[in-house]
Design an enzyme around this catalytic site. Structure first.
Site, mmCIF file in Angstrom:
data_model
loop_
_atom_site.group_PDB
_atom_site.id
_atom_site.type_symbol
_atom_site.label_atom_id
_atom_site.label_comp_id
_atom_site.label_asym_id
_atom_site.label_seq_id
_atom_site.Cartn_x
_atom_site.Cartn_y
_atom_site.Cartn_z
ATOM 1 N N THR A 280 76.420 37.318 50.131
ATOM 2 C CA THR A 280 76.668 35.917 49.806
ATOM 3 C C THR A 280 76.321 35.039 50.987
ATOM 4 O OG1 THR A 280 78.927 35.705 50.654
ATOM 5 C CG2 THR A 280 78.665 36.702 48.482
ATOM 6 N N ASP A 281 76.115 33.766 50.740
ATOM 7 C CA ASP A 281 76.113 32.803 51.832
ATOM 8 C C ASP A 281 77.558 32.611 52.288
ATOM 9 O OD1 ASP A 281 75.278 30.959 53.709
ATOM 10 O OD2 ASP A 281 74.018 29.848 52.313
ATOM 11 N N TYR A 282 77.720 31.922 53.406
ATOM 12 C CA TYR A 282 79.004 31.832 54.095
ATOM 13 C C TYR A 282 80.095 31.284 53.161
ATOM 14 C CZ TYR A 282 82.016 31.135 58.209
ATOM 15 O OH TYR A 282 83.034 31.206 59.130
ATOM 16 N N GLY A 283 81.042 32.163 52.809
ATOM 17 C CA GLY A 283 82.214 31.738 52.051
ATOM 18 C C GLY A 283 81.962 31.379 50.605
ATOM 19 N N SER A 284 80.816 31.755 50.045
ATOM 20 C CA SER A 284 80.467 31.198 48.730
ATOM 21 C C SER A 284 81.323 31.756 47.594
ATOM 22 C CB SER A 284 78.982 31.399 48.429
ATOM 23 O OG SER A 284 78.668 32.756 48.246
#
Length: 762
Positions: A280-284
Site C-alpha cells: 500500500t501507499d503510506y497508511g492507505s
C-alpha cells in the site's frame, strides 16, 4: 547454482554467519511457510518506518522488539548500512525463524548523487540516460543498505496544478511506458549483484487523474480511457519485470484502489499475469475509513481479499487479520498468498542466501557520490533543460539570439534561487547531502573564471507571504529579507552589468507531494522584480526553475531568453552553466504541455476531438465553438517542443506503401537537416491519428521518436516502422483491435509543427 551457493557461503562465513544451502524458490518457501504461525505470516505483511538507529544498535525498542517477535516484514527510509545491519541482525538472529527484512526507501531520482526530477529526465527523451540514472541510484542506495525503492512513478498526469507531476514522466502513455520499463531495468537488473535493488511501480492506479489537480483527491473515468491512456505505463513496467507495485490513495470505480479486487486481482494478476507483490501507499488502508467504506478491520479484510499484500504503516493487517480469520472475513489462504509473494520478493533479492547482502559498509566510500556518478548526473542534467525562447523581446529586432552567453564582461546573477543549494536537487531527495552541492553562483564563477565578472544579488524573497514560503520549504530554509532592499540591490548590480541572468521560479517543494497550486504563474514578488529588470533595457535571460509546467506568457513576450531548468539534481548548477555558456547545446523537449493560462488546465496534446472545433486556421474566439472568450485554445509551448542553438528543417514524410494489411507493416521516412552553425541533437517525433474509428480517437498520438546527432549542414534520413500494434487501441469492449480505415502519419520536431502522409489500413 552450485557455484553461486559456494560464493554465498564464503561471503556469509566472512561475516560470521553460517551458510545454509538454498533450495529452489518454491520448495524453499513451501518449507518455510510450513513452519510459520498465522501471526508470523501476518507479520511479514507489516511494513513500518524503522525509527532512528544512531549507534549501530537498535535504539527504538518498539521496532526492534517487533522485529524480534516476527511482526514486521520490512522497514523503510532508514539510512546507513550499519544501522540497517543492526535491524537485519535482529530479524535474522533473534526472531524465531530468522526471516530477513526487506528495506525500502524513496530513492526517486538518485540517492546522494541526485539526478534531475523525473519530469525533467523525461524531457531528455534519452532512454539510455534514464536507465543509467536508475542504475546509479540503485548502486548508491544498495551501498547504504537499501534493497527496495519506491520508484518509478508512472502515473499519467495531465493537470499541471497537481504537484506530483514532478515525480512522473509527463502526459504521454507511449513515452511513459518506455521510461517506466527503462527505470525498472536500471534498478533491478537480474538481482544477481549486490548493487541491484527491487523497483516498486506506483501509484496503481490512475493517481495522476485526481480531480482539480488536488492531491489525494478522487478519480473517476471510463474503462476505455483507463486502458488507452492511463494504464499502458503500469503494464509496461509489469512486463519489464518490476518486483513490486504500490497501490494508490484514490478511488477506482468508487472503491479505494488498495481494496479494489478488479484492479489488483482481475487486471494486474489475471489479465497481466503479474507475479510480484503489492504494497500500500503510506497508511492507505487506514485512509479507507475517511473514504467512508469501512472500519480498520473491514478495510484491512477488503484490502487483503483484493490482492494487496503488504500494509505500509496502517497496522491494519497486524492488528486485525487474526480476528478476521476467526470471524470468517478473510481466509488463511488469502494470508498465505500474500505472505508467499512477500517471501518470494526476499528470495529473488537474495536475502535468504545472504541476509547482509546489502550491508557492506565498505561500499559507501567506493560507490556513493563518486566522481564518475557525479559526471553522469551532470551530463544527463544538461540533456533535460528545455530552451523555450532565444531571441529578442517584443518590440525589438527579431532573430537576435541571446544564448549562449559569452564569458566576458559583467554578468548579473539575480534571484532567490541563484545562491541556494538545498533547492537545486528538487523534491523527494530523502538521502541527499546538499552541503556538498554547488549553488548556481558558485558554478557560474567557476565557469567564467577570470574571463568575466559575476555580480550576485538575491533580488527578492521566494514569495511575499512568509507563511506560504515556510509551508513550501518542507525542511529547507531560504533566507528572507526586506523585499524593497533586496530589489534595490538587484537593480543596482543589474545597471552595472552587460547581461542579466535571473534564477527564478518555484522552490523545490512548490511541487511534489501535497504541493498543488491553483496559480501557475511566476510567484508575485519574483514577477515584480523580473518586470523591473526587463525595463532596464539590457538582455535578460530567465533560468526558470520548476517541477511542473507553468504559465510563462508574460515572460515569453518580454524576456529575451528562457531556459527551463526544472530541478536538475546535485550537479544542476554546473550543468546549467554548461548549457548557458554554450559548452553544450540544449536538447530537452517538453513532455507536458505548457499553457497560456492556468484556466486552460488540464491541457494536453493527445486530447479527443470535439463536435464543435474551431475552424482550421482560426485562433480567435468563435461563437458556438469549443473555445474561451479570453484565451486561445492552443498552448504557449506544445508537447515535444524545445529549441536548440542551431536550427533543423524537416522534409515531407514519405511512406513505403499507401496501404497496409492489418497484419502487415509499412515504413515512414523523413529527412532532417541541421541548417545552423552548431552540431547538435534533435528529437525526431512520429505521431498518428486514426481518422474514423468505432470510438473517438485522439487528435494525435506519439508513436515513435529518434534522438539523432547532426553536424552543421548534415542531413539524416530517419525511418519509423509502422506496425499493427502502433495503430491499435482498446475498443468499447476493451478488446485490443486494429480497425481498417484511414490514418494520418505525422513527423516533426514537436506535436504542433508536423507534416503528414496518409495510410489506409485494409
Amino acid at each position: 547454482m552450485k557455484k553461486m551457493t559456494m560464493m554465498m557461503a564464503a561471503l556469509l562465513l566472512a561475516v560470521g554467519v553460517e551458510a545454509k544451502p538454498i533450495k529452489p524458490m518454491k520448495p524453499f518457501i513451501d518449507e518455510l511457510m510450513g513452519k510459520m504461525t498465522l501471526h508470523e505470516k501476518i507479520g511479514q505483511l507489516n511494513l513500518q518506518v524503522a525509527g532512528d538507529i544512531t549507534t549501530g544498535q537498535a535504539q527504538d525498542t518498539q521496532v526492534s522488539g517487533r522485529i524480534a517477535a516476527g511482526e514486521m516484514g520490512g522497514v523503510f527510509n532508514l539510512k546507513g548500512a550499519d544501522k540497517i545491519r543492526a535491524l537485519q541482525q535482529i530479524a535474522v538472529e533473534r526472531s524465531r525463524l530468522g526471516i530477513p527484512l526487506i528495506v525500502g526507501m524513496d530513492v526517486i531520482h538518485g540517492y546522494e548523487t541526485i539526478f534531475p526530477i523525473p519530469l525533467a529526465l523525461s524531457c531528455s527523451w534519452d532512454l539510455d540516460a534514464i536507465e543509467q540514472s536508475a542504475r546509479i541510484a540503485a548502486k548508491e542506495a544498495s551501498a547504504d543498505g537499501i534493497c527496495w525503492t519506491f520508484s518509478p512513478m508512472v502515473d499519467i498526469a495531465l493537470d499541471a496544478r497537481w504537484g506530483r507531476v514532478s515525480e512522473g514522466n509527463g502526459e504521454d502513455p507511449f513515452l511513459g511506458s518506455l521510461i517506466g520499463a527503462a527505470m525498472v531495468r536500471g534498478y533491478q537488473g537480474d538481482y544477481s549483484r549486490a548493487d541491484q535493488i527491487m523497483a516498486c511501480v506506483k501509484h496503481f492506479a490512475l493517481y495522476g487523474a485526481v480531480e482539480a489537480g488536488r492531491d489525494y483527491n478522487t478519480v473517476d473515468m471510463s474503462r476505455q480511457r483507463m486502458y488507452n491512456q492511463y494504464l499502458p505505463p503500469y503494464k509496461a513496467a509489469a512486463e519489464a519485470g518490476a518486483g513490486s507495485f504500490m497501490s494508490s490513495f484514490n478511488l477506482v470505480d468508487g472503491i479505494p484502489a488498495t481494496a479494489n479486487r478488479w484492479l489488483m486481482n482481475d487486471l494486474l494478476r489475471d489479465e497481466w499475469q503479474y507475479d510480484g507483490f503489492v504494497v500500500t501507499d503510506y497508511g492507505s488502508i487506514g485512509e479507507m475509513i475517511p473514504h467512508g467504506v469501512g472500519t480498520l478491520e473491514s478495510a484491512s479484510a477488503q484490502a487483503l481479499h483484493a490482492g494487496t499484500d503488504m500494509d505500509m504503516c496502517s497496522e491494519g493487517f497486524i492488528r486485525t487479520l487474526e480476528q478476521s480469520v476467526e470471524q470468517g472475513l478473510v481466509s488463511v489462504a488469502d494470508i498465505d498468498a500474500a505472505c508467499r509473494r512477500v517471501l518470494e520478493a526476499k528470495y529473488k533479492l537474495g536475502l535468504f542466501a545472504d541476509p547482509y547482502k546489502y550491508c557492506d559498509a565498505s561500499r559507501r566510500q567506493r560507490d556513493i557520490f563518486t566522481p564518475e556518478n557525479r559526471a553522469e548526473a551532470r551530463r544527463i542534467a544538461a540533456e533535460t533543460f528545455v530552451l523555450l525562447k532565444n531571441g529578442s523581446r517584443a518590440g525589438s529586432p527579431a532573430g537576435e539570439a541571446v544564448l549562449p552567453l559569452k564569458k566576458q564582461g559583467k554578468i548579473a546573477l539575480i534571484g532567490p534561487l541563484a545562491n541556494d543549494r538545498a533547492n537545486m536537487a528538487g523534491t523527494w531527495c530523502v538521502a541527499m547531502t546538499p552541503e556538498r552541492y554547488s549553488t548556481l553562483y558558485e558554478a557560474m564563477q567557476r565557469a567564467v573564471g577570470s574571463q568575466a565578472e559575476v555580480l550576485y544579488a538575491q533580488g527578492s524573497n521566494l514569495v511575499r507571504d512568509e507563511a506560504l514560503q515556510r509551508a513550501a520549504e518542507f525542511g529547507k530554509t531560504m533566507p528572507r529579507g526586506d523585499d524593497g532592499q533586496l530589489k534595490a540591490e538587484a537593480l543596482r548590480i543589474a545597471r552595472e552589468s552587460d547581461v542579466i541572468v535571473c534564477a527564478m521560479g518555484e522552490c523545490a517543494d512548490f511541487s511534489g507531494e501535497c504541493a498543488s497550486r491553483t496559480d501557475l504563474t511566476m510567484p508575485d514578488v519574483q514577477a515584480e522584480l523580473l518586470s523591473e529588470l526587463v525595463q532596464l533595457g539590457k538582455p535578460v535571460v530567465l533560468l526558470h526553475f520548476s517541477g511542473r509546467p507553468t504559465v510563462l506568457t508574460w515572460e515569453q513576450q518580454h524576456v529575451d531568453a528562457i531556459l527551463n531548468v526544472w530541478f536538475g539534481g546535485s550537479e544542476a548548477a554546473d550543468a546549467i552553466c554548461d548549457v548557458l555558456f554554450g559548452d553544450k547545446v540544449p536538447t530537452g523537449r517538453l513532455t507536458m504541455t505548457m499553457p497560456q493560462a492556468t484556466g486552460q488546465v488540464p491541457l494536453y496534446y493527445n486530447h479527443l476531438p470535439t463536435g464543435r472545433p474551431l475552424p482550421d486556421g482560426m485562433t480567435k474566439f468563435a461563437k458556438y465553438t469549443s473555445n474561451y472568450l479570453d484565451v486561445r485554445n492552443d498552448p504557449l509551448y506544445p508537447f515535444g517542443y524545445g529549441l536548440s542553438y542551431t536550427t533543423f528543417s524537416y522534409s515531407e514524410p514519405t511512406i513505403s506503401s499507401a496501404t497496409m494489411k492489418r497484419d502487415g507493416r509499412v515504413q515512414v521516412a523523413v529527412t532532417v537537416t541541421n541548417t545552423g552553425q552548431r552540431e547538435a541533437d534533435e528529437v525526431v517525433q512520429l505521431y498518428i491519428h486514426d481518422v474514423i474509428a468505432s470510438l473517438s480517437r485522439p487528435v494525435k498520438e506519439l508513436k515513435g521518436f529518434r534522438r539523432i546527432h547532426l553536424k552543421a549542414g548534415e542531413s539524416q534520413k530517419v525511418t519509423f516502422d509502422i506496425t499493427p500494434d502502433l495503430l491499435s487501441f482498446y475498443n468499447y469492449n476493451l478488446q485490443w483491435v486494429l480497425e481498417p480505415g484511414e490514418f494520418q502519419l505525422m513527423t516533426g520536431p514537436n506535436s504542433r509543427d508536423v507534416k503528414s502522409v496518409k495510410l489506409t489500413v485494409e
